[in-house]
Design an enzyme around this catalytic site. Sequence first.
Site, short mmCIF file in Angstrom:
data_model
loop_
_atom_site.label_atom_id
_atom_site.label_comp_id
_atom_site.label_asym_id
_atom_site.label_seq_id
_atom_site.Cartn_x
_atom_site.Cartn_y
_atom_site.Cartn_z
N ARG A 58 0.85 -1.23 -0.06
CA ARG A 58 -0.04 -0.03 0.22
C ARG A 58 0.78 1.30 -0.10
NH1 ARG A 58 -2.55 0.10 4.80
NH2 ARG A 58 -1.54 1.95 5.32
N TYR A 111 -16.50 14.63 -15.95
CA TYR A 111 -17.11 13.25 -15.51
C TYR A 111 -18.39 13.29 -14.72
CZ TYR A 111 -16.68 8.28 -14.88
OH TYR A 111 -16.77 6.94 -15.08
N ASP A 183 -8.09 17.30 -15.07
CA ASP A 183 -8.45 15.61 -15.62
C ASP A 183 -7.89 15.74 -17.14
OD1 ASP A 183 -9.27 13.39 -16.53
OD2 ASP A 183 -11.15 13.38 -15.16
N LYS A 208 -8.74 4.43 -19.25
CA LYS A 208 -9.17 4.71 -20.50
C LYS A 208 -8.08 4.83 -21.60
CE LYS A 208 -12.87 5.55 -18.25
NZ LYS A 208 -13.50 6.88 -18.11
C1 LIG Z 1 -13.64 7.48 -16.52
C2 LIG Z 1 -13.15 8.77 -16.12
C3 LIG Z 1 -12.97 9.06 -14.83
C4 LIG Z 1 -13.27 8.04 -13.71
O1 LIG Z 1 -12.21 6.91 -13.84
P1 LIG Z 1 -12.51 5.39 -13.26
O2 LIG Z 1 -11.40 4.65 -13.83
O3 LIG Z 1 -13.56 5.02 -14.03
O4 LIG Z 1 -12.74 5.60 -11.93
C5 LIG Z 1 -12.61 10.43 -14.66
N1 LIG Z 1 -12.31 11.42 -15.45
C6 LIG Z 1 -12.59 11.14 -16.64
C7 LIG Z 1 -12.46 12.13 -17.73
C8 LIG Z 1 -12.91 9.59 -17.25
O5 LIG Z 1 -13.40 9.49 -18.52
#
Ligand SMILES: *Cc1c(COP(=O)(O)O)cnc(C)c1O
Length: 391
Positions: A58, A111, A183, A208
């Site tokens: 961790r 998101y 992000d 992603k």
């Molecule tokens: C999918 C996504 C998230 C969240 O990510 P997870 O891995 O599903 O928790 C945050 N920001 C954006 C732009 C996303 O496409």
Amino acid sequence: MSSEKAKFETKCVHAGIEEDVYGAVVPPIYQTSTFKFKSAKHGASLFAGEEKGHIYTRMSNPTINAMENAIAELEGGYKALGCGSGMAAIHTVFAALTGCGDHVVCSTAVYGPTNTLLRDIFKRMGVETTFADTSNLSEIEANIKKNTKIIYIETPGNPTLAITDIEKSAEIAHKSKAVLIVDNTFMSPAYQRPLEFGADVVVHSMTKFLNGHADVVAGLIVVKEEEMYKKMRKTLNQTGGVIDPFNSFLVHRGIKTLSIRMERHAENAMKIAKFLEQHPAVESVSYPWLESHPQYDMAKKQQTSGGGIISFELKGGFAAGEKMMNTVKLCALAVSLGGVETLIQHPASMTHFTMGQEARKAAGITEGLVRLSVGIENVDDLIADINQAME
Ligand SMILES: *Cc1c(COP(=O)(O)O)cnc(C)c1O
């Protein structure tokens, strides 16, 4: 191998990979929860931070570190922290930097669960958020308060693909002693590196484009300097939303093809966006590399490509969108994005459902909006599928 001066494509292949005792080309998976100390003194000196080494997964693990170092290098950051999901990364940055009585300015087009996290959990903890159309800088400035600690932007925003000027947002944040968090999930470091434009922290859903193969859920925090890293690390160690060694290995494998995958995603997306734009059944198309995009010039300034995501509105609204999603054959009807396969989804009833209609309306998410994550298939096959579904 040190790849610091190498070009981006070379870094994707070599970053984070260190010498191995057996000469393994691919770093091994240290699938262990804990690490033996040589003596009581050694254990104590590791805990005191006097000696380098691993204690407990961790806190740190060689497989996780290798992946973190690789992506920190791709983003041009100081260091990175792997998390169990994108949401774990986003939760960690807010938990690390805010407390009761603090204020956040956040893009309206984010998101869905990021919006919900701020309006639910952080609101209950006494952190207030103002959602603003950050693609308009005066909207950010107008909503800054004395207690604003974070400006949080997603650019291109989800799912409308609205663009926020990173450099100017950083100037506004720093003038008011706030931190700019970006992000960067939609662009990946292949096409946008927010730290170079003055951002302090970058977050990713590695689920992603970074992993890219739709087989891992994971997230990442990348920071520009050491002090911020210490804050984030301490919080992540306390809250425990870490990634595991096996998923780190898969993401590290995924980024070796990041630059080549992104090229095909973007090339296909540009062709599909142009096809959609001239199609009589389509009301409007949003793709940053189309001249019709409202922030086209801003996109050209901070991105090096339009990326792989398109959103569009069909003339027949919700019913037409629903029909299309039930008629596509090659494009899969699924949420998520950034994998090698093309995915189609309906934000109002899926990813952005929990926001509620009012918040969606404010974020420009119409009921008939369709989001397409363009994969790396042959583009003619994709256009043929989309075309037959729109007939
Ligand atoms: C999918 C996504 C998230 C969240 O990510 P997870 O891995 O599903 O928790 C945050 N920001 C954006 C732009 C996303 O496409």
